[in-house]
Design an enzyme around this catalytic site. Structure first.
Site, PDB file in Angstrom:
ATOM      1  N   HIS A   1     -21.622 105.566  -6.080  1.00 35.99           N
ATOM      2  CA  HIS A   1     -22.223 104.746  -5.007  1.00 35.99           C
ATOM      3  C   HIS A   1     -21.299 103.562  -4.779  1.00 35.99           C
ATOM      4  O   HIS A   1     -21.246 102.628  -5.586  1.00 35.99           O
ATOM      5  CB  HIS A   1     -23.611 104.242  -5.411  1.00 35.99           C
TER       6      HIS A   1
ATOM      7  N   HIS B   1     -19.019 101.241  -1.385  1.00 40.14           N
ATOM      8  CA  HIS B   1     -18.833 101.016   0.057  1.00 40.14           C
ATOM      9  C   HIS B   1     -17.350 100.766   0.344  1.00 40.14           C
ATOM     10  O   HIS B   1     -16.760  99.869  -0.262  1.00 40.14           O
ATOM     11  CB  HIS B   1     -19.673  99.819   0.509  1.00 40.14           C
TER      12      HIS B   1
ATOM     13  N   ARG C   1     -16.253 100.755   3.741  1.00 37.88           N
ATOM     14  CA  ARG C   1     -16.177 100.173   5.094  1.00 37.88           C
ATOM     15  C   ARG C   1     -15.271 100.971   6.030  1.00 37.88           C
ATOM     16  O   ARG C   1     -15.142 102.170   5.898  1.00 37.88           O
ATOM     17  CB  ARG C   1     -15.716  98.707   5.024  1.00 37.88           C
TER      18      ARG C   1
ATOM     19  N   LYS D   1     -28.217 109.924   2.983  1.00 36.45           N
ATOM     20  CA  LYS D   1     -28.619 108.589   2.535  1.00 36.45           C
ATOM     21  C   LYS D   1     -29.794 108.046   3.337  1.00 36.45           C
ATOM     22  O   LYS D   1     -29.749 107.998   4.568  1.00 36.45           O
ATOM     23  CB  LYS D   1     -27.419 107.637   2.664  1.00 36.45           C
TER      24      LYS D   1
ATOM     25  N   HIS E   1     -32.207 104.403  -0.907  1.00 36.14           N
ATOM     26  CA  HIS E   1     -32.298 102.955  -1.119  1.00 36.14           C
ATOM     27  C   HIS E   1     -33.791 102.668  -1.206  1.00 36.14           C
ATOM     28  O   HIS E   1     -34.482 102.595  -0.185  1.00 36.14           O
ATOM     29  CB  HIS E   1     -31.639 102.193   0.031  1.00 36.14           C
TER      30      HIS E   1
ATOM     31  N   HIS F   1     -29.278 102.293  -7.200  1.00 38.60           N
ATOM     32  CA  HIS F   1     -29.259 100.901  -7.686  1.00 38.60           C
ATOM     33  C   HIS F   1     -30.646 100.400  -8.091  1.00 38.60           C
ATOM     34  O   HIS F   1     -31.177  99.457  -7.524  1.00 38.60           O
ATOM     35  CB  HIS F   1     -28.616  99.949  -6.673  1.00 38.60           C
TER      36      HIS F   1
ATOM     37  N   ASP G   1     -22.339 100.320  -6.449  1.00 39.81           N
ATOM     38  CA  ASP G   1     -22.772  99.650  -5.214  1.00 39.81           C
ATOM     39  C   ASP G   1     -21.783  98.557  -4.838  1.00 39.81           C
ATOM     40  O   ASP G   1     -22.155  97.567  -4.183  1.00 39.81           O
ATOM     41  CB  ASP G   1     -24.198  99.087  -5.349  1.00 39.81           C
TER      42      ASP G   1
ATOM     43  N   HIS H   1     -17.666  91.864   1.155  1.00 42.62           N
ATOM     44  CA  HIS H   1     -17.983  91.060   2.348  1.00 42.62           C
ATOM     45  C   HIS H   1     -16.947  89.958   2.401  1.00 42.62           C
ATOM     46  O   HIS H   1     -16.863  89.169   1.454  1.00 42.62           O
ATOM     47  CB  HIS H   1     -19.379  90.443   2.231  1.00 42.62           C
TER      48      HIS H   1
END
Ligand code: NCD
Ligand code: ZN
Length: 371
Positions: free
Chosen positions: A17, A19, A21, A111, A149, A192, A265, A269
Site C-alpha cells: 500500500h 502512493h 502520484r 480500492k 479504506h 492501514h 501508506d 505531500h
C-alpha cells in the site's frame, strides 16, 4: 532491545500500500522504494485523475490501469518483481469492468475510498452501492481483492472522532460486516488499521480477510500529533489511543501471524498546509523497514532473537505475498541496528521523522545496509 550493530538479512519485500502520484515526482518516489529493499509495490489509484477504468477509451474521464502501469514502468518500476494497481471504485465501476479486467490479466485488486474521506477520495461512493450493484459479486467470483479504506464517511464530528467511537470503529462495526455477510468469500484487505476494533474484526473473520499496518500507527498515538500539533503526523485514518496501538503491536508480533502485513501508506505531500487545514498523508519512502523495525522493538521484540526475527520477517516479507500470491524474492536486503542520520531534502518531500522536529536532520536507530 536488539543489540547495537546487529544485522538482519531479509528477502526483499513488497510494499502493499503506497502512493506514487503522477508526473515528475514519480521517479523519485519509486527510487526511494527501491533503496529500502522493495521488490514490488501496490500503487494506490487516488491519482489525478484517478485510475478507474481498465483500458484506454474515450468514454470515461479517468486513467486506465494500462496507462498508469505504463507510467509507473516509465518512472522506474519496470524492473520490479510486481506492480499491482487496484482499480478505484467510482460511480462508473460495473461488474462487466471487473470481468473484463480479470480476463485481460490486468486486475488483481480494487480500492474502496469513503466519499471525500481522505486525500483523493472525491470519486468514492458509499460501500453499500457495490454490495447491491453486482461489483462485489463479480469480484468474489473472479477472486479480485477488495482493498478497503475502512472509515465511515459523512459522520457528525462527535462520531467522527469521539470518546466512545470513531469513523474506523463505526466502519468495522456497521459497514464491513455487511460486505462479508453478502460475500463471505470475497478477499479483503482492511487497509492501514488503527483501532483495536478493526484488529478484532480481522482476527475473527475468515482467512480471506487480512490487514495492512503502517509504521506511523505502530509508532505513535494521537498525543504525538497533538503535542505541538505535529501536522506531518496527520494521516487518515488518524492516529488513535494507546489501547489501539497495543492491539496493532500485538497483532503484528503474534506468533503465527498470517493476517497482518506491511503496507506503509507512504503518501507524499509537497504542501502539507492548506488554506484552512492540512493534507492527509505521511511519507515514509526510503525508511519504512527501519521504522517498522523500530516499531517491533517498541512492541518489546528483540530482533536478534529467533522469535523476533521470525515475527518481523513474517510481517514484512511473507504474509502479504502469500495473500496476493506473489513470489518471495530470492534477493535479500540487510537492516542494521546502527544509527542513520536522515537529512532534509531539496525536493519538498519530508520523510516523516524529519517533520517532527525543528532540526534539519534526525537520527533513526536502524539503517538499510548498502551492501
Ligand atoms: C493518502 C494520500 O495522501 O494519498 N493519505 C493518507 O492520509 N493516508 C490517502 C489514503 O490512503 O487515505
Ligand atoms: Zn493510502
Amino acid at each position: 532491545m536488539t543489540p547495537e550493530g546487529y544485522k538482519l538479512e531479509l528477502p526483499k519485500w513488497y510494499d502493499l500500500h503506497a502512493h506514487f502520484r503522477q508526473g515528475n515526482m514519480m521517479s523519485t518516489l519509486i527510487a526511494d522504494h527501491k533503496t529500502m529493499g522493495c521488490a514490488g509495490i501496490l500503487a494506490m489509484p487516488n491519482t489525478a485523475p484517478p485510475v478507474a477504468k481498465i483500458e484506454e477509451s474515450k468514454d470515461l474521464p479517468y486513467w486506465s490501469l494500462e496507462t498508469y502501469h505504463a507510467m509507473l514502468e516509465e518512472a522506474g518500476a519496470g524492473d520490479m518483481e510486481t506492480v499491482i494497481v487496484p482499480l478505484y471504485l467510482t460511480k462508473d465501476t460495473t461488474p462487466a469492468m471487473i470481468e473484463a479486467g480479470k480476463k485481460k490479466g490486468l486486475l488483481k485488486a480494487v480500492k474502496y475510498y469513503p466519499p471525500h474521506g481522505t486525500t483523493g477520495a472525491d470519486f468514492g461512493r458509499p460501500l453499500s452501492e457495490y454490495i447491491e450493484n453486482g461489483v462485489f459479486a463479480a469480484m468474489q467470483e473472479a477472486g479480485v481483492v477488495l482493498c478497503m479504506h475502512g472509515e465511515e464517511h459523512n459522520l457528525a464530528s462527535e462520531g467522527y472522532f469521539g470518546r466512545e467511537t470513531n469513523a474506523e470503529e463505526y466502519f468495522y462495526m456497521e459497514r464491513a460486516p455487511r460486505v462479508l455477510e453478502a460475500y463471505p468469500n470475497l478477499k479483503v484487505v482492511c487497509e492501514h488499521l488503527t483501532t483495536k476494533v478493526g484488529v478484532e474484526f480481522v482476527k475473527q473473520a475468515g482467512v480471506n480477510v487480512t490487514a495492512t499496518i503502517t509504521p506511523q500507527h505502530l509508532l505513535y498515538t494521537i498525543g504525538d500529533l497533538l503535542q505541538g500539533l505535529k501536522y506531518y503526523l496527520y494521516c487518515l485514518p488518524l492516529l488513535k489511543f494507546e489501547e489501539d496501538r497495543q492491539a496493532l503491536r500485538g497483532a503484528v508480533t503474534a506468533v503465527g501471524n498470517a493476517k497482518f502485513f506491511a503496507g506503509t501508506d507512504s503518501a507524499p505531500h509537497t504542501e502539507k498546509m492548506t488554506r484552512c487545514g492540512c493534507a492527509a498523508g505521511c511519507y515514509t519512502g526510503g525508511i519504512a523497514p527501519q521504522l517498522y523495525a523500530q516499531g517491533f522493538e517498541a512492541a518489546g521484540m528483540d530482533l536478534s532473537t529467533d522469535e523476533g526475527l521470525a515475527s518481523f520477517e513474517q510481517f514484512l516479507c511473507r504474509v502479504g505475498p502469500a495473500f496476493y500470491d506473489l513470489r518471495i524474492p530470492k534477493e535479500c536486503f540487510k537492516l542494521e541496528k546502527t544509527p542513520h542520520i536522515l537529512r532534509s531534502r531539496s525536493d519538498g518531500i519530508v520523510q516523516l521523522p524529519l517533520g517532527l522536529s525543528q532540526e534539519e536532520e534526525t537520527t533513526l536507530p536502524w539503517s538499510v545496509c548498502s551492501t
